[in-house]
Each structure stands twice: as structure tokens, then as C-alpha cells.
Design a protein around this motif. Structure first.
Motif, PDB file in Angstrom:
ATOM      1  N   ASN A 170     -23.297 -28.344 101.430  1.00 36.61           N
ATOM      2  CA  ASN A 170     -24.006 -28.626 102.681  1.00 36.61           C
ATOM      3  C   ASN A 170     -23.287 -29.648 103.550  1.00 36.61           C
ATOM      4  OD1 ASN A 170     -24.445 -30.753 100.933  1.00 36.61           O
ATOM      5  ND2 ASN A 170     -26.491 -31.185 101.716  1.00 36.61           N
ATOM      6  N   GLU A 171     -22.088 -30.076 103.170  1.00 38.38           N
ATOM      7  CA  GLU A 171     -21.345 -31.064 103.947  1.00 38.38           C
ATOM      8  C   GLU A 171     -20.366 -30.367 104.901  1.00 38.38           C
ATOM      9  OE1 GLU A 171     -19.429 -33.621 101.180  1.00 38.38           O
ATOM     10  OE2 GLU A 171     -21.280 -34.413 100.336  1.00 38.38           O
ATOM     11  N   TYR A 172     -20.142 -30.976 106.059  1.00 44.78           N
ATOM     12  CA  TYR A 172     -19.187 -30.497 107.057  1.00 44.78           C
ATOM     13  C   TYR A 172     -19.395 -28.997 107.309  1.00 44.78           C
ATOM     14  CZ  TYR A 172     -17.160 -35.049 106.013  1.00 44.78           C
ATOM     15  OH  TYR A 172     -16.986 -36.386 105.824  1.00 44.78           O
ATOM     16  N   ASP A 173     -18.298 -28.231 107.312  1.00 41.55           N
ATOM     17  CA  ASP A 173     -18.382 -26.779 107.527  1.00 41.55           C
ATOM     18  C   ASP A 173     -18.079 -26.016 106.249  1.00 41.55           C
ATOM     19  OD1 ASP A 173     -18.975 -26.922 110.297  1.00 41.55           O
ATOM     20  OD2 ASP A 173     -16.873 -27.412 110.700  1.00 41.55           O
ATOM     21  N   HIS A 174     -18.440 -26.587 105.097  1.00 39.03           N
ATOM     22  CA  HIS A 174     -18.139 -25.943 103.825  1.00 39.03           C
ATOM     23  C   HIS A 174     -18.841 -24.596 103.697  1.00 39.03           C
ATOM     24  CE1 HIS A 174     -17.228 -30.167 101.969  1.00 39.03           C
ATOM     25  NE2 HIS A 174     -16.395 -29.829 102.927  1.00 39.03           N
ATOM     26  N   ALA A 175     -20.147 -24.558 103.982  1.00 40.62           N
ATOM     27  CA  ALA A 175     -20.886 -23.306 103.870  1.00 40.62           C
ATOM     28  C   ALA A 175     -20.353 -22.278 104.876  1.00 40.62           C
ATOM     29  CB  ALA A 175     -22.380 -23.553 104.095  1.00 40.62           C
ATOM     30  N   TRP A 176     -20.013 -22.706 106.080  1.00 43.24           N
ATOM     31  CA  TRP A 176     -19.461 -21.784 107.074  1.00 43.24           C
ATOM     32  C   TRP A 176     -18.167 -21.155 106.585  1.00 43.24           C
ATOM     33  CZ3 TRP A 176     -14.770 -21.642 109.410  1.00 43.24           C
ATOM     34  CH2 TRP A 176     -14.612 -20.709 110.458  1.00 43.24           C
ATOM     35  N   LEU A 177     -17.300 -21.958 105.951  1.00 44.22           N
ATOM     36  CA  LEU A 177     -16.037 -21.422 105.438  1.00 44.22           C
ATOM     37  C   LEU A 177     -16.295 -20.365 104.365  1.00 44.22           C
ATOM     38  CD1 LEU A 177     -12.937 -21.530 105.344  1.00 44.22           C
ATOM     39  CD2 LEU A 177     -13.153 -23.284 103.560  1.00 44.22           C
ATOM     40  N   LEU A 178     -17.286 -20.595 103.503  1.00 42.84           N
ATOM     41  CA  LEU A 178     -17.626 -19.601 102.491  1.00 42.84           C
ATOM     42  C   LEU A 178     -18.064 -18.300 103.149  1.00 42.84           C
ATOM     43  CD1 LEU A 178     -18.115 -18.934  99.485  1.00 42.84           C
ATOM     44  CD2 LEU A 178     -20.431 -19.844  99.767  1.00 42.84           C
ATOM     45  N   TRP A 179     -18.886 -18.404 104.193  1.00 41.67           N
ATOM     46  CA  TRP A 179     -19.310 -17.200 104.913  1.00 41.67           C
ATOM     47  C   TRP A 179     -18.131 -16.531 105.605  1.00 41.67           C
ATOM     48  CZ3 TRP A 179     -18.682 -16.591 110.173  1.00 41.67           C
ATOM     49  CH2 TRP A 179     -19.202 -15.404 110.711  1.00 41.67           C
ATOM     50  N   TYR A 180     -17.272 -17.327 106.212  1.00 40.61           N
ATOM     51  CA  TYR A 180     -16.140 -16.783 106.965  1.00 40.61           C
ATOM     52  C   TYR A 180     -15.203 -15.989 106.056  1.00 40.61           C
ATOM     53  CZ  TYR A 180     -11.890 -16.684 109.806  1.00 40.61           C
ATOM     54  OH  TYR A 180     -10.772 -16.285 110.507  1.00 40.61           O
ATOM     55  N   LEU A 181     -14.962 -16.485 104.849  1.00 45.07           N
ATOM     56  CA  LEU A 181     -14.058 -15.806 103.925  1.00 45.07           C
ATOM     57  C   LEU A 181     -14.721 -14.638 103.212  1.00 45.07           C
ATOM     58  CD1 LEU A 181     -12.326 -18.927 102.301  1.00 45.07           C
ATOM     59  CD2 LEU A 181     -11.397 -17.400 104.064  1.00 45.07           C
ATOM     60  N   SER A 182     -16.049 -14.521 103.304  1.00 45.89           N
ATOM     61  CA  SER A 182     -16.782 -13.473 102.583  1.00 45.89           C
ATOM     62  C   SER A 182     -17.353 -12.403 103.490  1.00 45.89           C
ATOM     63  CB  SER A 182     -17.936 -14.107 101.787  1.00 45.89           C
ATOM     64  OG  SER A 182     -17.496 -15.165 100.980  1.00 45.89           O
ATOM     65  N   GLN A 183     -17.270 -12.584 104.791  1.00 47.41           N
ATOM     66  CA  GLN A 183     -17.941 -11.671 105.704  1.00 47.41           C
ATOM     67  C   GLN A 183     -17.397 -10.248 105.576  1.00 47.41           C
ATOM     68  OE1 GLN A 183     -17.076 -12.593 109.831  1.00 47.41           O
ATOM     69  NE2 GLN A 183     -15.141 -13.563 109.292  1.00 47.41           N
ATOM     70  N   ASP A 184     -18.284  -9.304 105.823  1.00 47.17           N
ATOM     71  CA  ASP A 184     -17.946  -7.868 105.779  1.00 47.17           C
ATOM     72  C   ASP A 184     -17.522  -7.414 104.391  1.00 47.17           C
ATOM     73  OD1 ASP A 184     -18.440  -7.754 108.538  1.00 47.17           O
ATOM     74  OD2 ASP A 184     -16.355  -8.269 109.007  1.00 47.17           O
ATOM     75  N   SER A 185     -18.033  -8.057 103.345  1.00 45.76           N
ATOM     76  CA  SER A 185     -17.702  -7.639 101.974  1.00 45.76           C
ATOM     77  C   SER A 185     -18.825  -8.057 101.039  1.00 45.76           C
ATOM     78  CB  SER A 185     -16.377  -8.253 101.520  1.00 45.76           C
ATOM     79  OG  SER A 185     -16.517  -9.657 101.332  1.00 45.76           O
ATOM     80  N   ALA A 186     -18.801  -7.475  99.852  1.00 44.63           N
ATOM     81  CA  ALA A 186     -19.679  -7.926  98.769  1.00 44.63           C
ATOM     82  C   ALA A 186     -18.895  -8.900  97.911  1.00 44.63           C
ATOM     83  CB  ALA A 186     -20.154  -6.734  97.940  1.00 44.63           C
ATOM     84  N   VAL A 187     -19.564  -9.923  97.403  1.00 39.41           N
ATOM     85  CA  VAL A 187     -18.878 -11.027  96.732  1.00 39.41           C
ATOM     86  C   VAL A 187     -19.239 -11.045  95.246  1.00 39.41           C
ATOM     87  CG1 VAL A 187     -18.583 -13.527  96.629  1.00 39.41           C
ATOM     88  CG2 VAL A 187     -18.833 -12.392  98.841  1.00 39.41           C
ATOM     89  N   THR A 188     -18.205 -11.208  94.424  1.00 35.04           N
ATOM     90  CA  THR A 188     -18.384 -11.430  92.989  1.00 35.04           C
ATOM     91  C   THR A 188     -17.776 -12.779  92.640  1.00 35.04           C
ATOM     92  OG1 THR A 188     -18.252  -9.046  92.511  1.00 35.04           O
ATOM     93  CG2 THR A 188     -17.893 -10.568  90.672  1.00 35.04           C
ATOM     94  N   LEU A 189     -18.619 -13.699  92.178  1.00 29.72           N
ATOM     95  CA  LEU A 189     -18.152 -15.040  91.795  1.00 29.72           C
ATOM     96  C   LEU A 189     -17.965 -15.066  90.289  1.00 29.72           C
ATOM     97  CD1 LEU A 189     -20.674 -15.494  94.098  1.00 29.72           C
ATOM     98  CD2 LEU A 189     -19.549 -17.715  94.114  1.00 29.72           C
ATOM     99  N   LEU A 190     -16.782 -15.428  89.861  1.00 29.14           N
ATOM    100  CA  LEU A 190     -16.478 -15.483  88.437  1.00 29.14           C
ATOM    101  C   LEU A 190     -16.304 -16.942  88.042  1.00 29.14           C
ATOM    102  CD1 LEU A 190     -14.097 -13.062  86.584  1.00 29.14           C
ATOM    103  CD2 LEU A 190     -14.333 -15.420  85.873  1.00 29.14           C
ATOM    104  N   TYR A 191     -17.266 -17.450  87.310  1.00 27.09           N
ATOM    105  CA  TYR A 191     -17.171 -18.813  86.796  1.00 27.09           C
ATOM    106  C   TYR A 191     -18.026 -18.917  85.548  1.00 27.09           C
ATOM    107  CZ  TYR A 191     -21.720 -19.659  89.037  1.00 27.09           C
ATOM    108  OH  TYR A 191     -23.030 -19.592  89.409  1.00 27.09           O
ATOM    109  N   HIS A 192     -17.757 -19.943  84.746  1.00 26.94           N
ATOM    110  CA  HIS A 192     -18.451 -20.126  83.476  1.00 26.94           C
ATOM    111  C   HIS A 192     -19.583 -21.125  83.652  1.00 26.94           C
ATOM    112  CE1 HIS A 192     -15.429 -17.846  81.431  1.00 26.94           C
ATOM    113  NE2 HIS A 192     -14.478 -18.650  81.832  1.00 26.94           N
ATOM    114  N   ALA A 193     -20.750 -20.817  83.120  1.00 30.65           N
ATOM    115  CA  ALA A 193     -21.840 -21.791  83.067  1.00 30.65           C
ATOM    116  C   ALA A 193     -21.546 -22.798  81.981  1.00 30.65           C
ATOM    117  CB  ALA A 193     -23.170 -21.093  82.804  1.00 30.65           C
ATOM    118  N   ASP A 194     -21.942 -24.059  82.181  1.00 27.61           N
ATOM    119  CA  ASP A 194     -21.600 -25.113  81.243  1.00 27.61           C
ATOM    120  C   ASP A 194     -22.450 -25.090  79.986  1.00 27.61           C
ATOM    121  OD1 ASP A 194     -19.745 -26.004  83.032  1.00 27.61           O
ATOM    122  OD2 ASP A 194     -21.128 -27.383  84.016  1.00 27.61           O
TER     123      ASP A 194
END
Length: 393
Positions: free
Chosen positions: A228-252
Motif C-alpha cells: 500500500n506504499e507509493y505506487d507499489h500496487a499500481w506497478l503490480l497491476w501494470y505488469l499484470s494487466q490483460d493476463s491471468a496471474v499465477t503467483l508461485l511462492y512458499h507459505a512459511d
């Protein structure tokens, strides 16, 4: 004082105390006691949960994956794969598979994990090395290697620690708080887009086949505490637009549990094999004991050991070793007439053929003895080589 006067005085005191209490209570303000319980277990175990919810709120299909097996059913066209997990165990075959998926039209986003090693000529990050991208510490850069601010940009001078992403038809850039300790360098000059702070480059984009690759210097901007800081969320949207997103990360917290559940049959088989191996090991160690050697054999072994000690003290190491070598040559002459007329290399080949031992073992046993006295361990080892060769003849 009469009884009536005392009663009136007591009533006056009680009335005054009541009025005082009413005044004090009127000045007090009500308050709520708030207890902070911290993030919920789901948020604590999923550092990018807020990113998932944000993408879904923007109308972007987002899901979470736990491994690269997701590529088995994931088409390339119209898909963005974000590798936010640690890639230390990623194999070369998996790297080739991910790059091929990208070349078929997918969008791959990953985090640079290792620094470039000038001496080895690689970083050890397979994705970075194959794409020709090198990561350095910003403090190690020369002045001419550091990224230059955009010309005529007042924003660049005002926020030197923030990364600026400039877009066409936009008067102001987007601001992202990347970690300025790291710098991305496009060694093959393949990048067509990038984002810089005043001291380093933190985002690179390059084409790969029919797909697109985005490399970031760090992923902290999209974690729950920073998105929620600066334009972080906007950058995530900008790099993901017009596509479906799969996030690959491990839960702790429960990543190991999910891994065991996913591979439960294999884990059960491994456990059964471990139990069988343990039982076999215990059975071998606690099997029937061998009967002790007879008294005559023990006396013979003691006599031979005493004789060997006597000959060693009387004749020395070289005499004993040379005697064993001569005995081997005599036995070889009986098995192969004309053995003594052969060259040394040919003799060793004949011994290897007669004994079916490697030529390396033959040379170890029959090589000329050094002039200096051998250590106890070397002498014992040489005697063992010679005895093995003689017994094989």
C-alpha cells in the motif's frame, strides 16, 4: 451541640460529597481499550496475500501455486507467472522449461537472487546467467556505471532513493521503493524497458521469443506490509494487466505439511524402505556369532606374527618388501614362461591378466621402492597390496 444540629451537619456533609462526586464523574470521558492481536494466521503464512486480493479486486484472475508443476496445465498465451519464491533448488531442466513456456508467449516475472561473480564469470542464478543479466551491489559500481537520472526531471532530484518508472503520455512517473543496495545490469543489451533510482537500476524488461520477461531486484514492494506504499500496487497491476496471474511462492507455516500431503504415497514408500533397512541393519549386527578359531590356528597366527616382527627388525622394510616382490615374480614365471624376459610394463599387463586385478593395483604393488624408510601406515599398505597380488596368483 444538640442532636438535631449534629444530624443537620451530617446531612450537609453527605450532600457536599455527592455534589463533588457528580462533578468529578462529569469530567471523566469514556474510552475503549483496544487490544492488537496482530495479523491473522492466514496473513502471517502468506506474505503476498494482499497482492492476490488486490489483483482480484482489479478484475484480474489470480491464483497461488506451490511448485513449477503448475506449468503442466498452464498455457502461455495470456498468462503471467510470478516466481516470488526462493529458486535456490531450481534445476537446469526446470529453468529451460520455464524459459520455453515464456518463449511460447507467456510473461515471466522473477526476482534476481544472486550477485555476479567476476572471477567465476557467473552468478549461480541460472535464470540470470542464461539471460545475460548481472546483479551488483550499488556501492561497488563506478560513477559511470551508476544509472543517470532522467534529464530535466525535478522529481528525480526530489526523491533520489525512489525508483521512477516513466510512461508515455504521462507527465509524472510512478514511484517505487526498491532496495537501492542492488543494481541490475543488462550485459547483452537486450532490455527494451527499465526503471532506475538515482543510484541503480531495479527493473528490466526484455523480449524472449514470443513472450516477455520482467526482472526485479527485490520483491518486498508487494508483500503485505509494503504493497500500500507509493505506487507499489499500481506497478503490480501494470505488469499484470490483460493476463491471468499465477503467483508461485512458499507459505512459511504449512508448506512442509502440504508438501508431505502432495507426495504422501512417495513418503509412505520411503518410510517403509527406511524401516526395512533398519531391521536389516539390526539383524546383521546382532546375527549369530562366529565360532572362535581353534587353539592350533591361534598359535600359528601368533608364530607368524612374531616371525614377521623378527624379520622386520633384522632385515628392514625394503628387504621384506623386495622379498614379496620376488616371490610374486617366481609365481608369475610358473604361470607364464618367459615372464622374466618381458619389459616391466608388459610384466604388469601379464600380472593383470593372470590375477584379473586392475593395472593400477599391479603398479602400486610392484613399483620400485623409495630409498627412504616408509611410515608405518605406508609400509602396512604396501604389504597389503603385495599380499593381495600374491594370493591372486
Amino acid at each position: 451541640m444538640s442532636r438535631r444540629a449534629g444530624f443537620l451537619l451530617s446531612m450537609a456533609l453527605l450532600l457536599g460529597l455527592g455534589l463533588l462526586a457528580s462533578y468529578v464523574l462529569g469530567k471523566l470521558e469514556p474510552y475503549d481499550d483496544v487490544v492488537e492481536h496482530g495479523p491473522s494466521p492466514e496473513v502471517a503464512s502468506s506474505p503476498y496475500l494482499a497482492a492476490e486480493y488486490f489483483l482480484r479486486k482489479q478484475g484480474i484472475a489470480a491464483r497461488r501455486a506451490e511448485g513449477l508443476e503448475v506449468l503442466d496445465g498452464l498455457p502461455s498465451e495470456g498468462q503471467t507467472l510470478m516466481l516470488l519464491a526462493d529458486r535456490g533448488n531450481m534445476t537446469p531442466r526446470q529453468v529451460e522449461r520455464v524459459l520455453q513456456w515464456t518463449a511460447n508467449g507467456g510473461h515471466l516475472l522473477f526476482i534476481a537472487e544472486r550477485l555476479w561473480d567476476e572471477e567465476e564469470g557467473k552468478s549461480g542464478d541460472l535464470l540470470l546467467d542464461l539471460l545475460g543479466i548481472q546483479q551488483y551491489m550499488s556501492d561497488d559500481l563506478d560513477d559511470e556505471e551508476a544509472s543517470e537520472p532522467e534529464p530535466d526531471s525535478e522529481a528525480s532530484e526530489a526523491y533520489p532513493q525512489l525508483t521512477k518508472l516513466y510512461l508515455e503520455n504521462e507527465q509524472a512517473p510512478a514511484y517505487i521503493a526498491f532496495d537501492t543496495d542492488f543494481h541490475l545490469y543488462d550485459a547483452q543489451n537486450r532490455a527494451h524497458a527499465w526503471a532506475n533510482s538515482d543510484s541503480a537500476t531495479h527493473l528490466l524488461q526484455l523480449y524472449h521469443g514470443d513472450g516477455l520477461i520482467t526482472v526485479l531486484s527485490d520483491p518486498w514492494i508487494w508483500q503485505n506490509r509494503s504493497i500500500n506504499e507509493y505506487d507499489h500496487a499500481w506497478l503490480l497491476w501494470y505488469l499484470s494487466q490483460d493476463s491471468a496471474v499465477t503467483l508461485l511462492y512458499h507459505a512459511d507455516s504449512d508448506g512442509l505439511a502440504r508438501l508431505l500431503l502432495r507426495h504422501f504415497p512417495l513418503a509412505l514408500l520411503v518410510l517403509a524402505l527406511l524401516i526395512i533397512a533398519t531391521l536389516w541393519h539390526v539383524g546383521v549386527r546382532h546375527g549369530p556369532l562366529l565360532a572362535p578359531a581353534s587353539r592350533a590356528r591361534r598359535q600359528l597366527e601368533e608364530h607368524l606374527r612374531a616371525s614377521a616382527d623378527f624379520l622386520l627388525r633384522r632385515s628392514g622394510q625394503h628387504s621384506l618388501l623386495k622379498g614379496l616382490q620376488q616371490d610374486i615374480n617366481r609365481r608369475a614365471r610358473r604361470r607364464h614362461p618367459g615372464f622374466e624376459k618381458l619389459a616391466v610394463a608388459e610384466q604388469w599387463q601379464v600380472l593383470a591378466r593372470l590375477t584379473r586385478l586392475p593395472t593400477k593395483d599391479i603398479s602400486q604393488a610392484m613399483r620400485p621402492l623409495p630409498p627412504q624408510r616408509l611410515s608405518a601406515s605406508d609400509f602396512t599398505r604396501q604389504v597389503a597390496h603385495l599380499q593381495t597380488l600374491r594370493n591372486a596368483l
